[in-house]
Scaffold this motif. Structure first.
Motif, PDB file in Angstrom:
ATOM      1  N   GLU A  43       9.164  -4.792  12.261  1.00 55.50           N
ATOM      2  CA  GLU A  43      10.051  -5.220  11.183  1.00 55.50           C
ATOM      3  C   GLU A  43      10.956  -6.313  11.714  1.00 55.50           C
ATOM      4  O   GLU A  43      11.613  -6.146  12.742  1.00 55.50           O
ATOM      5  CB  GLU A  43      10.879  -4.048  10.670  1.00 55.50           C
ATOM      6  N   ASN A  44      10.989  -7.451  11.009  1.00 58.75           N
ATOM      7  CA  ASN A  44      11.845  -8.552  11.453  1.00 58.75           C
ATOM      8  C   ASN A  44      13.249  -8.399  10.867  1.00 58.75           C
ATOM      9  O   ASN A  44      13.538  -7.456  10.134  1.00 58.75           O
ATOM     10  CB  ASN A  44      11.216  -9.914  11.127  1.00 58.75           C
ATOM     11  N   GLU A  45      14.122  -9.334  11.177  1.00 56.10           N
ATOM     12  CA  GLU A  45      15.520  -9.259  10.758  1.00 56.10           C
ATOM     13  C   GLU A  45      15.710  -9.391   9.253  1.00 56.10           C
ATOM     14  O   GLU A  45      16.768  -9.064   8.722  1.00 56.10           O
ATOM     15  CB  GLU A  45      16.341 -10.312  11.493  1.00 56.10           C
ATOM     16  N   PHE A  46      14.688  -9.853   8.521  1.00 57.50           N
ATOM     17  CA  PHE A  46      14.740  -9.945   7.063  1.00 57.50           C
ATOM     18  C   PHE A  46      14.214  -8.671   6.404  1.00 57.50           C
ATOM     19  O   PHE A  46      14.213  -8.561   5.188  1.00 57.50           O
ATOM     20  CB  PHE A  46      13.930 -11.144   6.562  1.00 57.50           C
ATOM     21  N   GLY A  47      13.694  -7.741   7.188  1.00 55.10           N
ATOM     22  CA  GLY A  47      13.138  -6.506   6.651  1.00 55.10           C
ATOM     23  C   GLY A  47      11.658  -6.594   6.325  1.00 55.10           C
ATOM     24  O   GLY A  47      11.091  -5.671   5.745  1.00 55.10           O
ATOM     25  N   THR A  48      11.012  -7.696   6.698  1.00 56.02           N
ATOM     26  CA  THR A  48       9.585  -7.867   6.467  1.00 56.02           C
ATOM     27  C   THR A  48       8.797  -7.111   7.528  1.00 56.02           C
ATOM     28  O   THR A  48       9.079  -7.237   8.719  1.00 56.02           O
ATOM     29  CB  THR A  48       9.206  -9.363   6.493  1.00 56.02           C
ATOM     30  N   LEU A  49       7.808  -6.341   7.067  1.00 54.50           N
ATOM     31  CA  LEU A  49       6.979  -5.556   7.979  1.00 54.50           C
ATOM     32  C   LEU A  49       5.668  -6.252   8.273  1.00 54.50           C
ATOM     33  O   LEU A  49       5.033  -6.803   7.381  1.00 54.50           O
ATOM     34  CB  LEU A  49       6.650  -4.195   7.366  1.00 54.50           C
ATOM     35  N   THR A  50       5.270  -6.203   9.518  1.00 52.80           N
ATOM     36  CA  THR A  50       3.936  -6.605   9.949  1.00 52.80           C
ATOM     37  C   THR A  50       3.307  -5.349  10.530  1.00 52.80           C
ATOM     38  O   THR A  50       3.839  -4.772  11.484  1.00 52.80           O
ATOM     39  CB  THR A  50       4.005  -7.709  11.019  1.00 52.80           C
ATOM     40  N   ILE A  51       2.200  -4.907   9.935  1.00 54.55           N
ATOM     41  CA  ILE A  51       1.570  -3.664  10.360  1.00 54.55           C
ATOM     42  C   ILE A  51       0.162  -3.950  10.857  1.00 54.55           C
ATOM     43  O   ILE A  51      -0.602  -4.661  10.202  1.00 54.55           O
ATOM     44  CB  ILE A  51       1.539  -2.638   9.214  1.00 54.55           C
ATOM     45  N   SER A  52      -0.147  -3.422  12.009  1.00 56.36           N
ATOM     46  CA  SER A  52      -1.472  -3.558  12.592  1.00 56.36           C
ATOM     47  C   SER A  52      -2.057  -2.156  12.760  1.00 56.36           C
ATOM     48  O   SER A  52      -1.595  -1.383  13.592  1.00 56.36           O
ATOM     49  CB  SER A  52      -1.379  -4.274  13.940  1.00 56.36           C
ATOM     50  N   ASP A  53      -3.054  -1.861  11.921  1.00 56.77           N
ATOM     51  CA  ASP A  53      -3.649  -0.526  11.985  1.00 56.77           C
ATOM     52  C   ASP A  53      -5.155  -0.534  11.736  1.00 56.77           C
ATOM     53  O   ASP A  53      -5.760   0.504  11.511  1.00 56.77           O
ATOM     54  CB  ASP A  53      -2.979   0.403  10.985  1.00 56.77           C
ATOM     55  N   ASP A  54      -5.777  -1.701  11.761  1.00 57.09           N
ATOM     56  CA  ASP A  54      -7.206  -1.780  11.466  1.00 57.09           C
ATOM     57  C   ASP A  54      -7.911  -2.581  12.545  1.00 57.09           C
ATOM     58  O   ASP A  54      -7.820  -3.818  12.531  1.00 57.09           O
ATOM     59  CB  ASP A  54      -7.425  -2.416  10.098  1.00 57.09           C
ATOM     60  N   PRO A  55      -8.564  -1.977  13.482  1.00 60.57           N
ATOM     61  CA  PRO A  55      -8.685  -0.518  13.597  1.00 60.57           C
ATOM     62  C   PRO A  55      -7.440   0.061  14.242  1.00 60.57           C
ATOM     63  O   PRO A  55      -6.692  -0.661  14.903  1.00 60.57           O
ATOM     64  CB  PRO A  55      -9.888  -0.338  14.515  1.00 60.57           C
ATOM     65  N   PRO A  56      -7.217   1.364  14.056  1.00 62.56           N
ATOM     66  CA  PRO A  56      -6.061   1.977  14.733  1.00 62.56           C
ATOM     67  C   PRO A  56      -6.283   1.955  16.252  1.00 62.56           C
ATOM     68  O   PRO A  56      -7.415   1.933  16.728  1.00 62.56           O
ATOM     69  CB  PRO A  56      -6.053   3.412  14.203  1.00 62.56           C
ATOM     70  N   TYR A  57      -5.192   1.929  16.980  1.00 61.21           N
ATOM     71  CA  TYR A  57      -5.260   1.887  18.437  1.00 61.21           C
ATOM     72  C   TYR A  57      -5.528   3.281  18.987  1.00 61.21           C
ATOM     73  O   TYR A  57      -4.978   4.267  18.499  1.00 61.21           O
ATOM     74  CB  TYR A  57      -3.951   1.333  19.005  1.00 61.21           C
ATOM     75  N   LEU A  58      -6.365   3.368  20.005  1.00 65.73           N
ATOM     76  CA  LEU A  58      -6.723   4.656  20.592  1.00 65.73           C
ATOM     77  C   LEU A  58      -5.597   5.254  21.430  1.00 65.73           C
ATOM     78  O   LEU A  58      -5.560   6.455  21.662  1.00 65.73           O
ATOM     79  CB  LEU A  58      -7.985   4.522  21.443  1.00 65.73           C
ATOM     80  N   ALA A  59      -4.679   4.400  21.895  1.00 66.65           N
ATOM     81  CA  ALA A  59      -3.547   4.865  22.699  1.00 66.65           C
ATOM     82  C   ALA A  59      -2.319   4.040  22.350  1.00 66.65           C
ATOM     83  O   ALA A  59      -2.431   2.874  21.963  1.00 66.65           O
ATOM     84  CB  ALA A  59      -3.861   4.737  24.188  1.00 66.65           C
ATOM     85  N   ASP A  60      -1.154   4.631  22.488  1.00 70.45           N
ATOM     86  CA  ASP A  60       0.074   3.919  22.157  1.00 70.45           C
ATOM     87  C   ASP A  60       0.302   2.718  23.072  1.00 70.45           C
ATOM     88  O   ASP A  60       0.801   1.680  22.641  1.00 70.45           O
ATOM     89  CB  ASP A  60       1.278   4.846  22.145  1.00 70.45           C
ATOM     90  N   GLY A  61      -0.128   2.827  24.330  1.00 70.68           N
ATOM     91  CA  GLY A  61       0.003   1.708  25.259  1.00 70.68           C
ATOM     92  C   GLY A  61      -0.836   0.510  24.835  1.00 70.68           C
ATOM     93  O   GLY A  61      -0.442  -0.640  25.048  1.00 70.68           O
ATOM     94  N   LEU A  62      -1.978   0.770  24.211  1.00 73.36           N
ATOM     95  CA  LEU A  62      -2.810  -0.328  23.702  1.00 73.36           C
ATOM     96  C   LEU A  62      -2.117  -1.035  22.547  1.00 73.36           C
ATOM     97  O   LEU A  62      -2.189  -2.268  22.415  1.00 73.36           O
ATOM     98  CB  LEU A  62      -4.176   0.204  23.261  1.00 73.36           C
TER      99      LEU A  62
END
Length: 90
Positions: A43-62
């Motif tokens: 989420e940037n300072e304007f409240g805009t979300l950028t979501i990356s979930d396709d494909p979902p990551y196998l690990a949080d570190g990735l």
């Protein structure tokens, strides 16, 4: 709605507020108890979300490395829409 059926959200230890080049971002890396894949949300300072979930990551570190790679490759512009980029003169 029965709250017992609602999935639990599990946040990664990589979830954090971060400042890059003087701009504030909230980076959340999370998954639910229903799905094993991790999601990256910025989420940037304007409240805009950028979501990356396709494909979902196998690990949080990735997911965290994907965030770092995006900043390295595209810069902070990757997290602002065109109107916001004009306001900030990016």
């Amino acid at each position: 709605m029965d709250t017992e059926d609602d999935p639990e959200i599990i946040f990664s230890e990589y979830t954090q507020a971060i400042v890059i080049q003087g701009h504030h971002f909230d980076v959340e890396i999370y998954k639910t108890t229903l799905h094993p894949g991790w999601i990256l949300s910025v989420e940037n300072e304007f409240g805009t979300l950028t979501i990356s979930d396709d494909p979902p990551y196998l690990a949080d570190g990735l997911a965290w490395r994907a965030f770092q790679a995006l900043v390295s490759d595209e810069g902070i512009k990757a997290f602002f829409n065109k109107n916001e980029q004009r306001k900030l003169r990016l």
